[in-house]
Design a protein around this motif. Sequence first.
Motif, PDB file in Angstrom:
ATOM      1  N   LEU A  17       7.366  21.407  52.912  1.00  0.00           N
ATOM      2  CA  LEU A  17       8.752  21.496  52.437  1.00  0.00           C
ATOM      3  C   LEU A  17       8.859  20.937  51.024  1.00  0.00           C
ATOM      4  CD1 LEU A  17      10.802  20.059  55.461  1.00  0.00           C
ATOM      5  CD2 LEU A  17      10.485  22.461  54.840  1.00  0.00           C
ATOM      6  N   ASN A  18       9.794  21.456  50.261  1.00  0.00           N
ATOM      7  CA  ASN A  18      10.144  20.882  48.955  1.00  0.00           C
ATOM      8  C   ASN A  18       8.936  20.713  48.020  1.00  0.00           C
ATOM      9  OD1 ASN A  18      12.823  20.488  49.942  1.00  0.00           O
ATOM     10  ND2 ASN A  18      12.162  18.588  50.920  1.00  0.00           N
ATOM     11  N   VAL A  19       8.090  21.726  47.938  1.00  0.00           N
ATOM     12  CA  VAL A  19       6.974  21.652  46.983  1.00  0.00           C
ATOM     13  C   VAL A  19       7.590  21.628  45.582  1.00  0.00           C
ATOM     14  CG1 VAL A  19       5.018  22.902  45.986  1.00  0.00           C
ATOM     15  CG2 VAL A  19       5.298  22.790  48.482  1.00  0.00           C
ATOM     16  N   ASP A  20       7.343  20.536  44.850  1.00  0.00           N
ATOM     17  CA  ASP A  20       7.985  20.396  43.544  1.00  0.00           C
ATOM     18  C   ASP A  20       7.043  20.844  42.436  1.00  0.00           C
ATOM     19  OD1 ASP A  20       6.502  17.900  42.564  1.00  0.00           O
ATOM     20  OD2 ASP A  20       7.314  17.187  44.467  1.00  0.00           O
ATOM     21  N   THR A  21       7.598  21.055  41.252  1.00  0.00           N
ATOM     22  CA  THR A  21       6.780  21.594  40.158  1.00  0.00           C
ATOM     23  C   THR A  21       5.807  20.539  39.614  1.00  0.00           C
ATOM     24  OG1 THR A  21       8.598  21.176  38.633  1.00  0.00           O
ATOM     25  CG2 THR A  21       8.390  23.412  39.466  1.00  0.00           C
ATOM     26  N   ASP A  22       6.070  19.259  39.893  1.00  0.00           N
ATOM     27  CA  ASP A  22       5.085  18.223  39.559  1.00  0.00           C
ATOM     28  C   ASP A  22       3.826  18.399  40.413  1.00  0.00           C
ATOM     29  OD1 ASP A  22       7.641  16.661  38.534  1.00  0.00           O
ATOM     30  OD2 ASP A  22       5.919  15.494  37.830  1.00  0.00           O
ATOM     31  N   MET A  23       4.022  18.823  41.661  1.00  0.00           N
ATOM     32  CA  MET A  23       2.890  19.081  42.547  1.00  0.00           C
ATOM     33  C   MET A  23       2.132  20.330  42.074  1.00  0.00           C
ATOM     34  SD  MET A  23       3.823  19.072  46.571  1.00  0.00           S
ATOM     35  CE  MET A  23       4.521  17.583  47.226  1.00  0.00           C
ATOM     36  N   ILE A  24       2.881  21.344  41.692  1.00  0.00           N
ATOM     37  CA  ILE A  24       2.267  22.623  41.299  1.00  0.00           C
ATOM     38  C   ILE A  24       1.410  22.420  40.048  1.00  0.00           C
ATOM     39  CG2 ILE A  24       2.734  25.000  40.560  1.00  0.00           C
ATOM     40  CD1 ILE A  24       5.328  24.848  42.267  1.00  0.00           C
ATOM     41  N   ILE A  25       1.964  21.702  39.063  1.00  0.00           N
ATOM     42  CA  ILE A  25       1.190  21.412  37.853  1.00  0.00           C
ATOM     43  C   ILE A  25       1.621  20.050  37.297  1.00  0.00           C
ATOM     44  CG2 ILE A  25       2.723  22.819  36.353  1.00  0.00           C
ATOM     45  CD1 ILE A  25      -1.051  22.705  35.829  1.00  0.00           C
ATOM     46  N   PRO A  26       0.796  19.016  37.543  1.00  0.00           N
ATOM     47  CA  PRO A  26       1.166  17.670  37.085  1.00  0.00           C
ATOM     48  C   PRO A  26       1.300  17.582  35.568  1.00  0.00           C
ATOM     49  CG  PRO A  26      -0.647  17.581  38.661  1.00  0.00           C
ATOM     50  CD  PRO A  26      -0.468  19.021  38.287  1.00  0.00           C
ATOM     51  N   LYS A  27       2.082  16.577  35.156  1.00  0.00           N
ATOM     52  CA  LYS A  27       2.492  16.481  33.740  1.00  0.00           C
ATOM     53  C   LYS A  27       1.361  16.401  32.745  1.00  0.00           C
ATOM     54  CE  LYS A  27       2.177  12.241  35.490  1.00  0.00           C
ATOM     55  NZ  LYS A  27       2.565  12.018  36.907  1.00  0.00           N
ATOM     56  N   GLN A  28       0.191  15.850  33.129  1.00  0.00           N
ATOM     57  CA  GLN A  28      -0.875  15.701  32.124  1.00  0.00           C
ATOM     58  C   GLN A  28      -1.356  17.051  31.605  1.00  0.00           C
ATOM     59  OE1 GLN A  28      -0.961  14.659  35.289  1.00  0.00           O
ATOM     60  NE2 GLN A  28      -2.993  14.634  36.186  1.00  0.00           N
ATOM     61  N   PHE A  29      -1.002  18.135  32.333  1.00  0.00           N
ATOM     62  CA  PHE A  29      -1.419  19.463  31.882  1.00  0.00           C
ATOM     63  C   PHE A  29      -0.312  20.178  31.106  1.00  0.00           C
ATOM     64  CE2 PHE A  29      -3.627  18.322  35.831  1.00  0.00           C
ATOM     65  CZ  PHE A  29      -4.885  18.110  35.270  1.00  0.00           C
ATOM     66  N   LEU A  30       0.787  19.468  30.867  1.00  0.00           N
ATOM     67  CA  LEU A  30       1.889  20.087  30.117  1.00  0.00           C
ATOM     68  C   LEU A  30       1.724  19.880  28.619  1.00  0.00           C
ATOM     69  CD1 LEU A  30       5.053  19.038  32.189  1.00  0.00           C
ATOM     70  CD2 LEU A  30       3.357  20.782  32.690  1.00  0.00           C
ATOM     71  N   ARG A  31       0.648  19.182  28.240  1.00  0.00           N
ATOM     72  CA  ARG A  31       0.475  18.900  26.818  1.00  0.00           C
ATOM     73  C   ARG A  31      -0.199  20.071  26.101  1.00  0.00           C
ATOM     74  NH1 ARG A  31      -2.332  13.922  28.559  1.00  0.00           N
ATOM     75  NH2 ARG A  31      -0.787  12.304  28.970  1.00  0.00           N
ATOM     76  N   THR A  32      -0.024  21.246  26.631  1.00  0.00           N
ATOM     77  CA  THR A  32      -0.648  22.416  26.035  1.00  0.00           C
ATOM     78  C   THR A  32       0.381  23.170  25.195  1.00  0.00           C
ATOM     79  OG1 THR A  32      -1.707  24.520  26.529  1.00  0.00           O
ATOM     80  CG2 THR A  32      -0.135  23.724  28.148  1.00  0.00           C
ATOM     81  N   ILE A  33      -0.101  23.920  24.236  1.00  0.00           N
ATOM     82  CA  ILE A  33       0.829  24.764  23.483  1.00  0.00           C
ATOM     83  C   ILE A  33       0.588  26.242  23.827  1.00  0.00           C
ATOM     84  CG2 ILE A  33       1.227  23.085  21.627  1.00  0.00           C
ATOM     85  CD1 ILE A  33      -0.794  24.600  19.925  1.00  0.00           C
ATOM     86  N   LYS A  34      -0.186  26.465  24.902  1.00  0.00           N
ATOM     87  CA  LYS A  34      -0.476  27.839  25.351  1.00  0.00           C
ATOM     88  C   LYS A  34       0.118  28.093  26.736  1.00  0.00           C
ATOM     89  CE  LYS A  34      -4.941  28.242  23.042  1.00  0.00           C
ATOM     90  NZ  LYS A  34      -5.672  26.977  23.101  1.00  0.00           N
ATOM     91  N   ARG A  35       0.155  29.359  27.131  1.00  0.00           N
ATOM     92  CA  ARG A  35       0.629  29.716  28.470  1.00  0.00           C
ATOM     93  C   ARG A  35      -0.527  29.880  29.446  1.00  0.00           C
ATOM     94  NH1 ARG A  35       6.039  32.821  28.037  1.00  0.00           N
ATOM     95  NH2 ARG A  35       6.470  32.629  25.829  1.00  0.00           N
ATOM     96  N   THR A  36      -1.730  30.012  28.932  1.00  0.00           N
ATOM     97  CA  THR A  36      -2.864  30.386  29.777  1.00  0.00           C
ATOM     98  C   THR A  36      -3.777  29.185  30.063  1.00  0.00           C
ATOM     99  OG1 THR A  36      -3.975  31.027  27.754  1.00  0.00           O
ATOM    100  CG2 THR A  36      -2.953  32.788  29.036  1.00  0.00           C
ATOM    101  N   GLY A  37      -4.652  29.363  31.014  1.00  0.00           N
ATOM    102  CA  GLY A  37      -5.691  28.361  31.287  1.00  0.00           C
ATOM    103  C   GLY A  37      -5.272  27.269  32.251  1.00  0.00           C
ATOM    104  N   LEU A  38      -4.080  27.400  32.847  1.00  0.00           N
ATOM    105  CA  LEU A  38      -3.581  26.331  33.716  1.00  0.00           C
ATOM    106  C   LEU A  38      -4.009  26.493  35.181  1.00  0.00           C
ATOM    107  CD1 LEU A  38      -0.002  26.041  32.178  1.00  0.00           C
ATOM    108  CD2 LEU A  38      -1.722  24.224  32.156  1.00  0.00           C
ATOM    109  N   GLY A  39      -4.586  27.656  35.525  1.00  0.00           N
ATOM    110  CA  GLY A  39      -4.930  27.942  36.924  1.00  0.00           C
ATOM    111  C   GLY A  39      -5.884  26.937  37.532  1.00  0.00           C
ATOM    112  N   VAL A  40      -6.806  26.446  36.734  1.00  0.00           N
ATOM    113  CA  VAL A  40      -7.805  25.508  37.240  1.00  0.00           C
ATOM    114  C   VAL A  40      -7.151  24.187  37.678  1.00  0.00           C
ATOM    115  CG1 VAL A  40      -8.398  24.606  34.948  1.00  0.00           C
ATOM    116  CG2 VAL A  40     -10.104  24.541  36.773  1.00  0.00           C
TER     117      VAL A  40
END
Lengths: 200, 468
Positions: A17-40
């Motif tokens: 229940l309530n899967v949040d976007t922090d779970m989907i992609i934690p903040k340390q991976f938000l320091r990107t300036i691209k849209r790609t490469g986050l799947g890993v």
Amino acid sequence: MEPFRQLCAVAAPLPVLNVDTDMIIPKQFLRTIKRTGLGVNLFDEMRYDDQGKEIPDFVLNRPPYRNAQILVAGANFGCGSSREHAPWALLDFGIRCIIAPGFADIFFSNCFKNGILPIVLPKKNVDHLMQVAQAGDTISVDLTAQTITAPSEGIDLSFEIDSFKRHCLLNGLDDIGLTLEKSAAIDAYEQKRGNARPWM
Amino acid sequence: MAEPRTLFEKIWNDHIVECSEDGTCLLYIDRHLVHEVTSPQAFEGLRMAGRKIRRPTATLAVADHNVPTVDRDKGIAEEDSRVQVETLEKNCRDFGVSYFGMNDKRQGVVHIIGPEQGFTQPGMTIVCGDSHTSTHGAFGALAFGIGTSEVEHVLATQTLIQKPAKSMRITVNGALPAGITAKDIVLAIIGKIGTAGGTGYVIEYAGQAIRDLSMEGRMTVCNMSIEAGARAGLIAPDEKTFAYVKGRPMAPQGADWDKAVACWSTLPSDDGARYDKEITLEAADIVPQITWGTSPQDVLPVTASVPDPATEKDAARKTAIERAIAYMGLTAGQKLTDITFDKVFIGSCTNGRIEDLRAAADIAKGRKVAENIKLAMVVPGSGLVKEQAEAEGLDKIFIAAGFEWREPGCSMCLAMNADKLSPGERCASTSNRNFEGRQGRGGRTHLLSPAMAAAAAVTGRVCDIRDL
């Protein structure tokens, strides 16, 4: 944007229940300036241990689900932060469709901008599809016909979707291009607004 | 006589550029706030398509998520963070957007600086690539978070494609008891309606307890609307709202001010306006709130105990409670006041305003941070909040008590900069989200009000503010 028409694929079950976007992609991976490469790093903290090794129990680390293109999840999927990095990470992993009893509004909207189809179904239907997913069987989604089928469980359902969003997804349309065609109407609005409310 | 309308309907209707038969509208956006994390791909999209920003003056940018809260003169050590902030600076220069740099005293958390500068005004539509944009609803503005694709859409067209939300009114009757704050109100609301209770709705907060709140308190309430799943929160503008906006750098001036106030005065919902859903709370029933789990809806009165999953009938909910208790390192039935902390964080777009710092300082004054607290940090919401606090001597109170007094930014609300929890560390936090890993991998977050956080710092544990 890649159009979405039909998809037949293995679905990964995520009965949380309530899967949040922090779970989907934690903040340390938000320091990107691209849209790609986050799947890993999709579901990074659930998927890897402190040493960065895969946690074997986690669904996306198990054989049939490494190639999952559909996710079947619990209610209120995608709650929390507006980060579009969440759908980018899902897409980069290969997920094109998410089925849940409900989604958070911003995440839901972000999916459509990236060629991902989020489908809302009654909980009992999601529970049934969760069984299909847990068995590792395939699910077929047809956006043109608005149907979901899973022969292994005899499932044949239809789903609702906003007509404009469906149109954009089927044709892979760029919203901005569509809106720019309406520039004259925006000009007229700004003119009227400037007269009535000059401080704005 | 015209049909009575809600505040939401009035703002929505005023901003329709055009609507199609299925109800999809092109909505005009008055103000756009931009920060470094959710904008680089949007600017890149504009560049790739050879598009310009339609109305650069409607856009205001600031770096807040990644910025360090110490040693600003040394710049940003972490390379990706530095690149992201430099990218924002370059994008603002290239596209002609106003930008508050890291060493500008107007810099701060994006949702603190909008109101502070008078950029946020009643009756406007305001967006930002950040879910806590709901904060600005405290001014009677329709304000909501958007994704990066929509950021690009607003930059290019000054509009968004939207369908109207459903409306919910939450009325909090009566006066707030002593020691109860805006944070307690909104946590109690989220506890009541759940983290998806507001999905698909714009919530209008009403009633005496809401009207009695300062603008700072109203911002705290609207800020956490998203934690109830709502797209936006709204509070009818009144004399307090106008007094707050008046004289701010970007507020209307002179004759425009009078026209604006006349217009804003027509915004409150009409008598008899209909809502899709109504919820009522009694202020007298609200006691200090604290979260125990990993969703903002996992909230209880400070006098309560950790829930027992064995008593939960819904299987999915039972699993969720078990998972949260395990992650949080708690025991079912344990009294909340038996929980001890390692760190305390006071700040964020939820509670980083001057009034929040005053409330915390009031508790910290003449006391000392408890020995078991490894770090108690106060992070002002903006450079101007910091300046005001220092003028009032609040920094000295905090420092004397053993708190660290930091530079403004999002800091440990989401731990994108160096401020974070280590695995297993437990934090009393005035921020907005207690998700797994939110404040650092394996970190355990308990959300509470600034006064409760300061009380946690000086006692080292969960403390009922009314007992202090």
